[in-house]
Write a protein that holds these residues in place. Structure first.
Motif: not given
Length: 189
Positions: A107-111
């Motif tokens: 799972a990839l998330y931004d700031a």
């Protein structure tokens, strides 16, 4: 034996394989990331892990009937360059005993915790933090050890990698779309 999922401190990624798994040594693929963190953050993270490590070690020690077990290389360590490193990985595909195939992704998330869609080119130097799950094990040949299973990543500053090029920049001149002028040399008789 798996534990609760915990976040790592923020650090700089080294050779992250977060979008496409590395299949060089495992045909099922492995997602991985080494994270270089400050000494202070390293010590705090290690202190957070230590109670679970100690409990698992005691459990495996009792099960083996030995007061002391051989220890495998740990994923939270000071590397050969003296950097404080946290190493996490996750197999991309697992076939269960029943023959079912389980597929994993990271799972990839931004700031701002928005899900990152697409496939960003996440390169070394990217500032991020990982979400990991400690998994403890014992193998007689290696001893007691644990891995950090990589579950998610929050990217704070993206450094994109570029493949190929060997450091060259684009110049005007020959391109692969051009054809060669064929030169015919006649043999002398």
């Amino acid at each position: 034996m798996a534990e609760a999922i915990i976040p790592t401190p923020i650090g700089q990624a080294v050779y992250p394989k977060l979008v496409k798994p590395d299949t060089k040594f495992n045909p099922d693929g492995v997602f991985s990331c080494k994270l270089i963190v400050s000494e202070e953050d390293y010590n705090a993270f290690k202190a957070k892990l230590q109670p679970a490590i100690d409990a698992a070690y005691a459990q495996y020690s009792t099960a083996q009937g030995k007061p002391k077990l051989k220890r495998a290389t740990e994923p939270v360590r000071i590397n050969e360059e003296g950097e404080h490193e946290i190493n996490a990985k996750q197999t991309a595909r697992v076939t269960t005993k029943t023959g079912d195939v389980l597929e994993f992704s990271i799972a990839l998330y931004d700031a701002e915790l928005n899900v990152i869609k697409g496939e960003p080119n996440i390169g070394s130097g990217t500032k991020l933090r990982m979400s990991v799950q400690p998994y403890f094990w014992y193998v007689p040949s290696q001893g007691f050890g644990y891995t950090l299973r990589l579950k998610g990543v929050q990217i704070l500053e993206l450094v994109e990698f570029t493949s190929g090029g060997h450091g060259f920049s684009k110049e005007s001149g020959f391109t692969t779309g051009e054809t060669f002028n064929e030169v015919i040399i006649e043999d002398e008789v």
